[in-house]
Design a protein around this motif. Structure first.
Motif, PDB file in Angstrom:
ATOM      1  N   SER A  92       0.711  -1.153   0.128  1.00  0.00           N
ATOM      2  CA  SER A  92       0.134  -0.033  -0.076  1.00  0.00           C
ATOM      3  C   SER A  92       0.926   1.088  -0.086  1.00  0.00           C
ATOM      4  CB  SER A  92      -0.738   0.177   1.359  1.00  0.00           C
ATOM      5  OG  SER A  92      -0.291   0.325   2.694  1.00  0.00           O
ATOM      6  N   ILE A  93       2.262   1.163   0.505  1.00  0.00           N
ATOM      7  CA  ILE A  93       2.956   2.411   0.393  1.00  0.00           C
ATOM      8  C   ILE A  93       3.603   2.521  -1.110  1.00  0.00           C
ATOM      9  CG2 ILE A  93       5.081   3.227   1.123  1.00  0.00           C
ATOM     10  CD1 ILE A  93       4.298   2.006   4.001  1.00  0.00           C
ATOM     11  N   TRP A  94       4.221   1.312  -1.600  1.00  0.00           N
ATOM     12  CA  TRP A  94       4.980   1.473  -2.784  1.00  0.00           C
ATOM     13  C   TRP A  94       4.220   1.513  -3.893  1.00  0.00           C
ATOM     14  CZ3 TRP A  94       4.589  -1.875  -6.554  1.00  0.00           C
ATOM     15  CH2 TRP A  94       4.505  -3.470  -6.410  1.00  0.00           C
ATOM     16  N   ALA A  95       2.966   1.024  -3.998  1.00  0.00           N
ATOM     17  CA  ALA A  95       2.291   0.752  -5.231  1.00  0.00           C
ATOM     18  C   ALA A  95       1.646   2.261  -5.700  1.00  0.00           C
ATOM     19  CB  ALA A  95       0.907  -0.061  -5.191  1.00  0.00           C
ATOM     20  N   PRO A  96       1.340   3.026  -4.980  1.00  0.00           N
ATOM     21  CA  PRO A  96       0.705   4.098  -5.689  1.00  0.00           C
ATOM     22  C   PRO A  96       2.043   5.312  -5.996  1.00  0.00           C
ATOM     23  CG  PRO A  96      -0.390   3.985  -3.348  1.00  0.00           C
ATOM     24  CD  PRO A  96       0.805   2.801  -3.679  1.00  0.00           C
ATOM     25  N   ILE A  97       3.087   4.916  -5.376  1.00  0.00           N
ATOM     26  CA  ILE A  97       4.198   5.746  -5.879  1.00  0.00           C
ATOM     27  C   ILE A  97       4.810   5.413  -7.157  1.00  0.00           C
ATOM     28  CG2 ILE A  97       6.790   5.983  -5.311  1.00  0.00           C
ATOM     29  CD1 ILE A  97       6.067   5.862  -2.168  1.00  0.00           C
ATOM     30  N   VAL A  98       4.718   3.887  -7.138  1.00  0.00           N
ATOM     31  CA  VAL A  98       5.175   3.349  -8.683  1.00  0.00           C
ATOM     32  C   VAL A  98       4.405   3.619  -9.799  1.00  0.00           C
ATOM     33  CG1 VAL A  98       5.985   1.080  -9.500  1.00  0.00           C
ATOM     34  CG2 VAL A  98       6.870   1.616  -7.587  1.00  0.00           C
TER      35      VAL A  98
END
Length: 102
Positions: free
Chosen positions: A47-53
């Motif tokens: 949930s932290i990295w998916a929106p960033i990537v």
């Protein structure tokens, strides 16, 4: 107000970690709960990295010009092949900076 919220969240997180990690406390989880909690860390990290990537510009950006996506794919491949956290971090960070600055 923000400082108070940060302190309160810190206390909640510390207390929840301390209760389950302190071996002298008589609190034990049953095996079913322990198995269920094994999925918590991957879920939070995703949930932290998916929106960033996938959404660095506040919209889905799936193209070969997305430096976040390219560096994340490189990191996943390096981590899978080498299982070396330091190498994965340094190479993917270097690749990201190279792509982002060029």
């Amino acid at each position: 107000m923000i400082f108070t919220a940060i302190i309160a969240m810190t206390l909640v997180v510390f207390a929840s970690r301390y209760l389950f990690l302190e071996p002298r406390l008589p609190i034990r989880l049953n095996p079913k709960a322990q198995r269920f909690l094994r999925y918590a860390s991957p879920a939070v990290l995703t949930s932290i990295w998916a929106p960033i990537v996938f959404m660095p510009e506040n919209s889905v950006w799936l193209s070969p010009h997305n430096p976040y996506l390219i560096a994340a794919m490189a990191a996943a491949l390096i981590a899978w092949k080498t299982k070396n956290v330091l190498l994965t971090t340094l190479v993917s960070l270097g690749l990201f900076l190279l792509l982002k600055l060029s």
